[in-house]
Scaffold this motif. Structure first.
Motif, PDB file in Angstrom:
ATOM      1  N   ASN A  72      -3.930   3.839  -5.414  1.00 11.68           N
ATOM      2  CA  ASN A  72      -3.357   2.327  -5.375  1.00 11.68           C
ATOM      3  C   ASN A  72      -3.822   2.964  -2.901  1.00 11.68           C
ATOM      4  O   ASN A  72      -3.712   1.882  -3.217  1.00 11.68           O
ATOM      5  N   TRP A  73      -3.532   4.071  -2.952  1.00 11.50           N
ATOM      6  CA  TRP A  73      -3.914   4.467  -1.776  1.00 11.50           C
ATOM      7  C   TRP A  73      -5.284   4.052  -1.419  1.00 11.50           C
ATOM      8  O   TRP A  73      -6.268   4.137  -0.134  1.00 11.50           O
ATOM      9  N   ASN A  74      -6.065   4.794  -2.927  1.00 11.86           N
ATOM     10  CA  ASN A  74      -7.554   4.686  -2.110  1.00 11.86           C
ATOM     11  C   ASN A  74      -7.649   3.019  -1.937  1.00 11.86           C
ATOM     12  O   ASN A  74      -9.270   2.721  -1.106  1.00 11.86           O
ATOM     13  N   ALA A  75      -7.095   2.479  -2.924  1.00 12.73           N
ATOM     14  CA  ALA A  75      -7.035   0.803  -2.523  1.00 12.73           C
ATOM     15  C   ALA A  75      -6.811   0.638  -1.899  1.00 12.73           C
ATOM     16  O   ALA A  75      -7.687  -0.454  -0.835  1.00 12.73           O
ATOM     17  N   ALA A  76      -5.627   0.986  -0.802  1.00 12.14           N
ATOM     18  CA  ALA A  76      -5.269   0.168   0.354  1.00 12.14           C
ATOM     19  C   ALA A  76      -6.349   0.343   1.429  1.00 12.14           C
ATOM     20  O   ALA A  76      -6.261  -0.511   2.395  1.00 12.14           O
ATOM     21  N   ALA A  77      -6.878   1.782   0.840  1.00 14.38           N
ATOM     22  CA  ALA A  77      -7.299   2.406   2.437  1.00 14.38           C
ATOM     23  C   ALA A  77      -8.845   1.878   2.573  1.00 14.38           C
ATOM     24  O   ALA A  77      -9.503   1.529   3.195  1.00 14.38           O
ATOM     25  N   TRP A 127      -1.179  -5.575 -19.246  1.00 13.32           N
ATOM     26  CA  TRP A 127      -2.250  -6.473 -18.531  1.00 13.32           C
ATOM     27  C   TRP A 127      -1.325  -4.550 -17.207  1.00 13.32           C
ATOM     28  O   TRP A 127      -2.617  -4.118 -17.083  1.00 13.32           O
ATOM     29  N   GLU A 128      -0.108  -4.719 -16.775  1.00 11.51           N
ATOM     30  CA  GLU A 128      -0.163  -3.984 -16.240  1.00 11.51           C
ATOM     31  C   GLU A 128      -0.462  -2.319 -16.412  1.00 11.51           C
ATOM     32  O   GLU A 128      -0.317  -1.658 -15.641  1.00 11.51           O
ATOM     33  N   LEU A 129       0.438  -1.938 -17.260  1.00 10.37           N
ATOM     34  CA  LEU A 129       0.348  -0.933 -18.328  1.00 10.37           C
ATOM     35  C   LEU A 129      -1.351  -0.582 -18.502  1.00 10.37           C
ATOM     36  O   LEU A 129      -1.780   0.758 -18.149  1.00 10.37           O
ATOM     37  N   THR A 130      -2.319  -1.741 -18.339  1.00 14.73           N
ATOM     38  CA  THR A 130      -3.984  -1.198 -18.811  1.00 14.73           C
ATOM     39  C   THR A 130      -4.749  -0.848 -17.191  1.00 14.73           C
ATOM     40  O   THR A 130      -4.810   0.433 -17.193  1.00 14.73           O
ATOM     41  N   VAL A 131      -3.394  -1.243 -16.188  1.00 13.70           N
ATOM     42  CA  VAL A 131      -4.342  -1.163 -15.222  1.00 13.70           C
ATOM     43  C   VAL A 131      -3.522   0.476 -14.646  1.00 13.70           C
ATOM     44  O   VAL A 131      -4.243   1.743 -13.888  1.00 13.70           O
ATOM     45  N   ARG A 132      -2.037   0.771 -14.790  1.00 12.26           N
ATOM     46  CA  ARG A 132      -2.073   1.994 -15.202  1.00 12.26           C
ATOM     47  C   ARG A 132      -3.269   2.925 -15.169  1.00 12.26           C
ATOM     48  O   ARG A 132      -3.153   4.120 -15.248  1.00 12.26           O
ATOM     49  N   ASP A 133      -3.495   3.414 -17.257  1.00 16.22           N
ATOM     50  CA  ASP A 133      -4.115   3.963 -17.737  1.00 16.22           C
ATOM     51  C   ASP A 133      -6.092   3.760 -16.551  1.00 16.22           C
ATOM     52  O   ASP A 133      -6.461   4.617 -16.888  1.00 16.22           O
ATOM     53  N   PHE A 134      -6.406   2.614 -16.077  1.00 19.21           N
ATOM     54  CA  PHE A 134      -7.390   2.376 -14.978  1.00 19.21           C
ATOM     55  C   PHE A 134      -7.540   3.723 -14.362  1.00 19.21           C
ATOM     56  O   PHE A 134      -8.206   4.729 -13.922  1.00 19.21           O
ATOM     57  N   PHE A 135      -6.270   4.107 -13.140  1.00 18.05           N
ATOM     58  CA  PHE A 135      -6.031   5.146 -12.508  1.00 18.05           C
ATOM     59  C   PHE A 135      -6.508   6.140 -12.530  1.00 18.05           C
ATOM     60  O   PHE A 135      -6.766   6.998 -12.419  1.00 18.05           O
ATOM     61  N   ARG A 136      -6.119   6.585 -14.005  1.00 16.90           N
ATOM     62  CA  ARG A 136      -6.123   7.927 -14.602  1.00 16.90           C
ATOM     63  C   ARG A 136      -7.412   8.322 -14.984  1.00 16.90           C
ATOM     64  O   ARG A 136      -8.214   9.007 -14.693  1.00 16.90           O
ATOM     65  N   PHE A 137      -8.259   7.351 -15.656  1.00 16.66           N
ATOM     66  CA  PHE A 137      -9.357   6.847 -15.838  1.00 16.66           C
ATOM     67  C   PHE A 137     -10.456   7.195 -14.576  1.00 16.66           C
ATOM     68  O   PHE A 137     -11.328   7.832 -14.049  1.00 16.66           O
ATOM     69  N   GLN A 138      -9.375   6.839 -13.381  1.00 19.82           N
ATOM     70  CA  GLN A 138     -10.467   6.882 -12.289  1.00 19.82           C
ATOM     71  C   GLN A 138     -10.579   8.075 -11.978  1.00 19.82           C
ATOM     72  O   GLN A 138     -11.642   9.468 -10.846  1.00 19.82           O
TER      73      GLN A 138
END
Length: 320
Positions: free
Chosen positions: A227-232, A120-131
């Motif tokens: 991830n910094w987008n999300a943190a902010a 699942w965390e590998l797919t999160v990594r993919d999510f950030f790429r698509f974002q």
């Protein structure tokens, strides 16, 4: 076929320059090439080392089945996979790791939340790429993909204390010192120091993202900036403001991690180690540390034993 001309040959270079030739002193070069013994592990580059780590974590040390329960740790080699450094530069592919997780499930007969969570965390990594692909350069803008309108602070002294691990908040300081000395920080640590920079200090999140890009061994553009987008809170999702003291007690109850990177606090008991500003003069003398206003120096001969900075001023502004 004609002989291949390497880039180095085209540039007329036959040997990589030494750190000294690049302007670093002999002492700085030696320090850069010596791993800090407190680090989680020694990271060796290349595919061979990356594949070996995947095998070691999943099969040899049998850690995969416990990942979900250990992933928030901060001390040691196997509390998390540590695959990110090899993933970031393409030494190991996410598909290979996912295949190895499924092979583990098949061979060992264990399929649980932990074996699922790594994939699942590998797919999160993919999510950030698509974002990043969807929003382009907006991921680097102050307002992020959501065009959030907020005035960000740029206090150089506050940012410098965050970078150097001298905020007076032990969990933040320990993580920032580990990052500076090893190039690595746990996921739990990254979330806490990011939240502190943005929501406690009110500083521009891009300062933190840029510093991470400079220092992290496992830096990945889309994952870091996403991830910094999300943190902010500039990506359109929920805003997570971490209670640093609660996080400290939840994930480092005895202060083992904090004392590892903040040796000034090595004699302070668990009841005080996450709140050193609460100690009175008698306790400071007993535990060999003085909690004093930050002066930019690590030690002060006029105080008892070693010193630790009094927690810095926080603007305490909640995000809009």
């Amino acid at each position: 076929l004609p002989p291949v001309t390497t880039l180095a040959e085209k540039l007329g270079a036959t040997v990589l320059p030494t750190l000294q030739q690049l302007g670093f002193s002999e002492e700085e070069a030696k320090q850069a090439q010596t791993a800090d013994p407190r680090g989680v592990m020694s990271f060796v580059g290349g595919e061979t080392a990356g594949l070996a780590r995947v095998k070691e974590y999943i099969f040899d040390n049998d850690c995969l089945k416990d990942y979900f329960d250990t992933r928030n740790g901060m001390v040691g080699k196997d509390y998390s996979t540590k695959f990110s450094s090899w993933l970031a530069i393409g030494c190991v592919s996410p598909r290979y790791i996912a295949e190895q997780c499924r092979e583990y499930e098949r061979v060992r007969g264990i399929k649980n939340k932990s074996t699922y969570w790594v994939i699942w965390e590998l797919t999160v990594r993919d999510f950030f790429r698509f974002q990043s692909a969807k929003h382009g350069n907006k991921v680097f803008f102050a307002g992020g993909p959501a065009d959030v309108q907020r005035r960000w602070g740029t206090n150089k002294e506050a940012f410098g204390r965050w970078v150097s691990g001298n905020t007076g908040h032990p969990l933040v300081d320990a993580n920032m010192r580990e990052l500076a000395l090893t190039g690595f920080m746990s996921n739990r640590g990254r979330q806490n120091v990011a939240s502190f920079l943005v929501h406690n200090l009110g500083l521009d999140w891009r300062l933190g993202a840029a510093y991470f890009e400079e220092i992290l061994l496992d830096h990945d553009v889309s994952a870091n900036w996403g991830n910094w987008n999300a943190a902010a809170g500039v990506n359109g999702g929920r805003i997570n403001r971490f209670n640093i003291l609660k996080q400290s007690k939840d994930y480092d109850e005895e202060g083992v991690y904090v004392k590892r990177w903040c040796p000034e606090l090595s004699k302070v008991p668990p009841s005080r180690v996450h709140e050193p500003w609460q100690m009175n003069s008698k306790e400071m003398e007993q535990y060999g540390v003085s909690v004093v206003p930050y002066t930019g120096k690590s030690t002060d001969e006029s105080t008892v034993g070693s010193t630790y900075p009094l927690r810095m001023h926080e603007d305490n502004k909640s995000p809009p």
